[in-house]
Scaffold this active site. Structure first.
Site, mmCIF file in Angstrom:
data_model
loop_
_atom_site.group_PDB
_atom_site.id
_atom_site.type_symbol
_atom_site.label_atom_id
_atom_site.label_comp_id
_atom_site.label_asym_id
_atom_site.label_seq_id
_atom_site.Cartn_x
_atom_site.Cartn_y
_atom_site.Cartn_z
ATOM 1 N N ASN A 1 58.442 27.325 56.100
ATOM 2 C CA ASN A 1 58.224 26.615 57.353
ATOM 3 C C ASN A 1 56.749 26.246 57.437
ATOM 4 O OD1 ASN A 1 60.924 27.031 58.154
ATOM 5 N ND2 ASN A 1 60.424 29.062 58.936
ATOM 6 N N CYS B 1 47.886 39.405 56.743
ATOM 7 C CA CYS B 1 46.711 40.026 56.100
ATOM 8 C C CYS B 1 46.669 41.518 56.423
ATOM 9 C CB CYS B 1 45.422 39.337 56.539
ATOM 10 S SG CYS B 1 45.119 37.755 55.697
ATOM 11 N N HIS C 1 44.421 34.581 51.923
ATOM 12 C CA HIS C 1 44.868 33.972 53.180
ATOM 13 C C HIS C 1 44.845 32.450 53.052
ATOM 14 C CE1 HIS C 1 45.618 33.547 57.498
ATOM 15 N NE2 HIS C 1 44.880 32.454 57.355
ATOM 16 N N HIS D 1 53.966 31.760 53.680
ATOM 17 C CA HIS D 1 54.994 32.710 53.234
ATOM 18 C C HIS D 1 56.258 31.969 52.834
ATOM 19 C CE1 HIS D 1 55.213 32.281 57.628
ATOM 20 N NE2 HIS D 1 56.531 32.417 57.516
HETATM 21 P P1 5GP Z 1 57.996 31.893 60.198
HETATM 22 O O1 5GP Z 1 58.790 31.658 61.436
HETATM 23 O O2 5GP Z 1 56.498 31.893 60.465
HETATM 24 O O3 5GP Z 1 58.374 30.999 59.052
HETATM 25 O O4 5GP Z 1 58.399 33.319 59.699
HETATM 26 C C1 5GP Z 1 57.748 34.489 60.086
HETATM 27 C C2 5GP Z 1 58.650 35.627 59.701
HETATM 28 O O5 5GP Z 1 57.910 36.820 59.776
HETATM 29 C C3 5GP Z 1 59.867 35.787 60.605
HETATM 30 O O6 5GP Z 1 61.057 35.694 59.831
HETATM 31 C C4 5GP Z 1 59.677 37.177 61.222
HETATM 32 O O7 5GP Z 1 60.886 37.889 61.376
HETATM 33 C C5 5GP Z 1 58.748 37.838 60.231
HETATM 34 N N1 5GP Z 1 57.893 38.861 60.831
HETATM 35 C C6 5GP Z 1 57.172 38.745 61.991
HETATM 36 N N2 5GP Z 1 56.478 39.871 62.215
HETATM 37 C C7 5GP Z 1 56.762 40.710 61.185
HETATM 38 C C8 5GP Z 1 56.344 42.056 60.875
HETATM 39 O O8 5GP Z 1 55.550 42.695 61.560
HETATM 40 N N3 5GP Z 1 56.855 42.600 59.733
HETATM 41 C C9 5GP Z 1 57.723 41.914 58.920
HETATM 42 N N4 5GP Z 1 58.161 42.564 57.842
HETATM 43 N N5 5GP Z 1 58.136 40.665 59.191
HETATM 44 C C10 5GP Z 1 57.663 40.072 60.306
HETATM 45 ZN ZN ZN Z 2 46.454 36.086 56.502
#
Ligand code: 5GP
Ligand code: ZN
Length: 112
Positions: A87, A7, A46, A100
């Protein structure tokens, strides 16, 4: 959702490299790419996770898939192929609790 990382990215409070944006959807590069192309596509609304979808949220999820195809076309990886991953929850390995879609492309990905 004041403390939600994505967000904050939507509001511009945390910088990101934007790939696509419209009124409802934002796409930006993942900060730790797992492939030559690693884009995250998110709803601006969200929604904490796939498991937290409410009635009507299927419309935005459908639009996200359409946007993914548009990005694939524009970035030139539609023909070679790509992978979309969501995920969900702890066992699914979800770290950021804002729905996402990971889009991975640019190399032949391993099985699974
Ligand atoms: P999840 O593990 O929740 O499926 O994926 C979260 C993703 O967000 C990860 O691939 C991680 O690298 C990415 N991520 C985490 N923090 C940030 C950030 O501050 N900026 C960006 N662009 N990606 C992020
Ligand atoms: Zn959010």
């Amino acid at each position: 959702m004041g403390d939600c990382l994505f967000c904050k990215i939507i509001k511009g409070e945390i910088p990101s490299t934007k790939v696509y944006e419209d009124e409802e959807i934002l796409a930006f590069n993942d900060i730790k790419p797992l492939a030559p192309i690693h884009i995250l596509v998110i709803p601006k609304k969200h929604i904490s996770s796939l498991a937290d979808m409410e009635n009507g949220d299927e419309v935005i999820v459908g639009k996200i898939y359409k946007v993914i195809n548009k990005i694939a076309e524009e970035k030139g990886f539609k023909k070679d192929g790509y992978r979309v991953i969501v995920n969900c929850g702890e066992n699914g390995g979800q770290e950021v609790m804002h729905l996402h879609f990971h889009v991975l492309a640019g190399k032949k990905l391993g099985n699974k």
